[in-house]
Design a protein around this motif. Structure first.
Motif, PDB file in Angstrom:
ATOM      1  N   THR A  12     -15.286  17.906   9.412  1.00 49.58           N
ATOM      2  CA  THR A  12     -16.955  17.955   8.749  1.00 49.58           C
ATOM      3  C   THR A  12     -16.773  18.725   7.380  1.00 49.58           C
ATOM      4  O   THR A  12     -17.841  18.512   6.853  1.00 49.58           O
ATOM      5  N   GLY A  13     -15.607  19.137   6.987  1.00 48.36           N
ATOM      6  CA  GLY A  13     -15.633  19.861   5.776  1.00 48.36           C
ATOM      7  C   GLY A  13     -15.063  18.832   4.759  1.00 48.36           C
ATOM      8  O   GLY A  13     -14.773  19.244   3.745  1.00 48.36           O
ATOM      9  N   ALA A  14     -14.761  17.650   4.888  1.00 51.44           N
ATOM     10  CA  ALA A  14     -14.265  16.826   4.192  1.00 51.44           C
ATOM     11  C   ALA A  14     -15.403  16.358   2.998  1.00 51.44           C
ATOM     12  O   ALA A  14     -16.614  16.245   2.950  1.00 51.44           O
ATOM     13  N   ARG A  15     -14.611  16.283   1.725  1.00 51.97           N
ATOM     14  CA  ARG A  15     -15.621  16.024   0.396  1.00 51.97           C
ATOM     15  C   ARG A  15     -14.693  14.984  -0.222  1.00 51.97           C
ATOM     16  O   ARG A  15     -15.286  14.669  -1.340  1.00 51.97           O
ATOM     17  N   GLY A  16     -13.715  14.355   0.476  1.00 56.85           N
ATOM     18  CA  GLY A  16     -13.135  13.194  -0.363  1.00 56.85           C
ATOM     19  C   GLY A  16     -12.297  12.696   0.552  1.00 56.85           C
ATOM     20  O   GLY A  16     -12.170  12.817   1.704  1.00 56.85           O
ATOM     21  N   TYR A  17     -11.321  11.761   0.161  1.00 56.34           N
ATOM     22  CA  TYR A  17     -10.536  11.086   0.842  1.00 56.34           C
ATOM     23  C   TYR A  17      -8.949  10.878   0.255  1.00 56.34           C
ATOM     24  O   TYR A  17      -9.122  10.594  -0.922  1.00 56.34           O
ATOM     25  N   GLY A  18      -7.916  10.737   0.706  1.00 57.56           N
ATOM     26  CA  GLY A  18      -6.725  10.208   0.225  1.00 57.56           C
ATOM     27  C   GLY A  18      -6.385   8.884   0.605  1.00 57.56           C
ATOM     28  O   GLY A  18      -6.646   8.192   1.528  1.00 57.56           O
ATOM     29  N   ILE A  19      -5.677   8.446  -0.330  1.00 55.53           N
ATOM     30  CA  ILE A  19      -5.228   6.873  -0.342  1.00 55.53           C
ATOM     31  C   ILE A  19      -3.712   7.282  -0.145  1.00 55.53           C
ATOM     32  O   ILE A  19      -3.053   7.501  -1.206  1.00 55.53           O
ATOM     33  N   ALA A  20      -3.042   6.380   0.939  1.00 55.87           N
ATOM     34  CA  ALA A  20      -1.654   6.661   0.989  1.00 55.87           C
ATOM     35  C   ALA A  20      -0.911   5.604   0.162  1.00 55.87           C
ATOM     36  O   ALA A  20      -1.128   4.516  -0.054  1.00 55.87           O
ATOM     37  N   CYS A  21       0.107   6.322  -0.388  1.00 57.93           N
ATOM     38  CA  CYS A  21       1.032   5.467  -1.589  1.00 57.93           C
ATOM     39  C   CYS A  21       2.420   4.903  -0.848  1.00 57.93           C
ATOM     40  O   CYS A  21       2.687   5.322   0.468  1.00 57.93           O
ATOM     41  N   GLY A  22       3.177   4.404  -1.320  1.00 54.80           N
ATOM     42  CA  GLY A  22       4.192   3.646  -0.704  1.00 54.80           C
ATOM     43  C   GLY A  22       4.159   2.286  -0.593  1.00 54.80           C
ATOM     44  O   GLY A  22       3.097   1.629  -0.727  1.00 54.80           O
ATOM     45  N   GLY A  23       5.097   1.690  -0.204  1.00 51.90           N
ATOM     46  CA  GLY A  23       5.207   0.351   0.106  1.00 51.90           C
ATOM     47  C   GLY A  23       5.098  -0.536  -1.140  1.00 51.90           C
ATOM     48  O   GLY A  23       6.175  -0.451  -1.932  1.00 51.90           O
ATOM     49  N   LYS A  24       3.935  -1.160  -1.122  1.00 52.86           N
ATOM     50  CA  LYS A  24       3.861  -1.986  -2.731  1.00 52.86           C
ATOM     51  C   LYS A  24       3.165  -1.242  -3.681  1.00 52.86           C
ATOM     52  O   LYS A  24       2.845  -1.978  -4.686  1.00 52.86           O
ATOM     53  N   PHE A  25       2.584   0.023  -3.491  1.00 53.41           N
ATOM     54  CA  PHE A  25       1.716   0.437  -4.246  1.00 53.41           C
ATOM     55  C   PHE A  25       2.007   1.943  -4.263  1.00 53.41           C
ATOM     56  O   PHE A  25       2.429   2.579  -3.546  1.00 53.41           O
ATOM     57  N   ILE A  26       2.275   2.223  -5.693  1.00 53.75           N
ATOM     58  CA  ILE A  26       2.359   3.871  -6.364  1.00 53.75           C
ATOM     59  C   ILE A  26       1.297   4.359  -6.841  1.00 53.75           C
ATOM     60  O   ILE A  26       0.538   3.364  -7.686  1.00 53.75           O
ATOM     61  N   GLY A  27       1.268   5.389  -7.487  1.00 54.72           N
ATOM     62  CA  GLY A  27       0.487   6.121  -8.467  1.00 54.72           C
ATOM     63  C   GLY A  27       1.207   7.018  -9.324  1.00 54.72           C
ATOM     64  O   GLY A  27       2.037   7.533  -9.167  1.00 54.72           O
ATOM     65  N   LEU A  28       0.678   6.733 -10.805  1.00 52.25           N
ATOM     66  CA  LEU A  28       0.938   7.687 -11.914  1.00 52.25           C
ATOM     67  C   LEU A  28      -0.119   8.713 -11.909  1.00 52.25           C
ATOM     68  O   LEU A  28      -1.333   8.381 -12.376  1.00 52.25           O
ATOM     69  N   ASP A  29      -0.122   9.887 -11.637  1.00 55.57           N
ATOM     70  CA  ASP A  29      -1.011  11.112 -11.766  1.00 55.57           C
ATOM     71  C   ASP A  29      -0.602  11.693 -13.331  1.00 55.57           C
ATOM     72  O   ASP A  29       0.287  12.326 -13.492  1.00 55.57           O
ATOM     73  N   LEU A  30      -1.569  11.442 -14.212  1.00 49.81           N
ATOM     74  CA  LEU A  30      -1.354  12.116 -15.717  1.00 49.81           C
ATOM     75  C   LEU A  30      -2.460  12.893 -15.697  1.00 49.81           C
ATOM     76  O   LEU A  30      -3.655  12.837 -15.753  1.00 49.81           O
ATOM     77  N   ASP A  31      -2.139  14.271 -15.813  1.00 51.43           N
ATOM     78  CA  ASP A  31      -2.537  15.404 -16.081  1.00 51.43           C
ATOM     79  C   ASP A  31      -2.922  15.900 -17.476  1.00 51.43           C
ATOM     80  O   ASP A  31      -2.101  15.482 -18.359  1.00 51.43           O
ATOM     81  N   ARG A  32      -4.112  16.188 -17.716  1.00 54.42           N
ATOM     82  CA  ARG A  32      -4.536  16.769 -18.926  1.00 54.42           C
ATOM     83  C   ARG A  32      -5.395  17.896 -19.042  1.00 54.42           C
ATOM     84  O   ARG A  32      -6.422  18.113 -18.841  1.00 54.42           O
ATOM     85  N   LYS A  33      -4.343  19.105 -18.837  1.00 53.04           N
ATOM     86  CA  LYS A  33      -4.856  20.554 -18.918  1.00 53.04           C
ATOM     87  C   LYS A  33      -3.899  21.381 -19.041  1.00 53.04           C
ATOM     88  O   LYS A  33      -2.637  21.134 -19.161  1.00 53.04           O
ATOM     89  N   ASN A  34      -3.927  22.684 -19.549  1.00 55.79           N
ATOM     90  CA  ASN A  34      -3.362  23.899 -19.577  1.00 55.79           C
ATOM     91  C   ASN A  34      -2.145  23.394 -20.966  1.00 55.79           C
ATOM     92  O   ASN A  34      -1.142  23.805 -20.889  1.00 55.79           O
TER      93      ASN A  34
END
Length: 284
Positions: A71-93
């Motif tokens: 009930t406290g969810a405000r978002g959702y995660g998408i599982a990576c791996g298999g045929k799909f990966i993600g690059l998380d590019l931060d722009r801070k600090n």
């Protein structure tokens, strides 16, 4: 519409495009509490929800059930791996992951494709990329360069439409629901762990009783026919631990020699260590 409803509906939309999802709280961590004590090793084998990315599902009915528990969810995660990966590019600090990635691409002569991109509240981006079958990319933080995190097997990305504490995650305004494009081969190679060279060990009979016994057990493992390697290793390890418990052989010598022999015979080191440990427990 509430933030919870928006997150659930966005997650169901992602399932419609073939992604596995699970609910996240506003801090981008799994929204369902673990059913286990701290330090557990369960990854969902118990059948209960509360295992983070291991809850990820492509079943809309089960996703609705997960969100009903979160009930406290405000978002959702998408599982990576298999045929799909993600690059998380931060722009801070003071760190700019986008600049780091561009420098990396220039250095290695590859182009970053205009793949599906999610804008993050910090001003950074999540790039979604495909990888070839049979390639396993591990998670890492900063390994490719400052501000670049890799979300691979066992990792997840925050899905578009999620609400974070500092803002929303949205599809790139010009790319929109773009197709996922392949990661450049040069970039994939940089993502993979560097193989560690293993020194080869030459087994030379020592002449003493313990050495002769260990040499014999090593030869049993080295001579194991295909399909019997693990069984022969277990048998040899059980014999070795019996010698150790009798005080006729050093435990460190026995384990090192058998692991090395098993790896030379083609077993994975981690598998060999598990088999030897299992034989030790049985002998004890």
């Amino acid at each position: 519409m509430s933030a919870w409803s928006r997150a659930r509906d966005a997650a169901l939309y992602a399932i419609g495009h073939g992604y596995a999802v699970f609910p996240l709280g506003i801090n981008k961590i799994p929204a369902i509490r673990s059913p286990h004590e701290k330090g557990h090793a369960c990854r969902g084998e118990c059948g209960q929800p509360g295992h983070g990315v291991h809850d990820a599902t492509t079943d809309p009915a089960y996703a609705r059930q997960l969100f009903s528990l979160a009930t406290g969810a405000r978002g959702y995660g998408i599982a990576c791996g298999g045929k799909f990966i993600g690059l998380d590019l931060d722009r801070k600090n003071g760190v700019d992951g986008v600049a780091s990635l561009n420098q990396l691409a220039d250095k290695h002569g590859c182009a970053i494709p205009p793949t599906l991109t999610v804008c993050t509240p910090s001003g950074g981006y999540h790039l979604w990329l495909t990888i070839p079958d049979g390639v396993t990319v591990p998670n890492s933080a900063g390994r490719l360069g400052p501000g670049i995190d890799i979300r691979g097997t066992g990792g997840y990305l925050v899905g578009p439409g999620s609400q974070g504490r500092t803002g929303r995650y949205e599809l790139h305004p010009t790319r929109g629901q773009a197709d996922l494009l392949p990661a450049p081969a040069e970039l994939i190679q940089l993502m993979l762990p560097t193989p560690i060279p293993r020194p080869t060990r030459q087994y030379v009979p020592t002449g003493d009783k313990a050495g002769a016994a260990l040499d014999g057990l090593v030869n049993v493992v080295l001579g194991a026919p295909d399909g019997t390697r693990n069984d022969r290793l277990y048998w040899a390890a059980a014999k070795a631990w019996a010698h150790v418990m009798d005080g006729h052989m050093a435990a460190c010598d026995a384990e090192a020699a058998l692991v090395e022999a098993a790896v030379r015979r083609g077993l994975a080191e981690a598998e060999a260590i598990r088999t030897i440990a299992s034989a030790r427990r049985s002998a004890a």
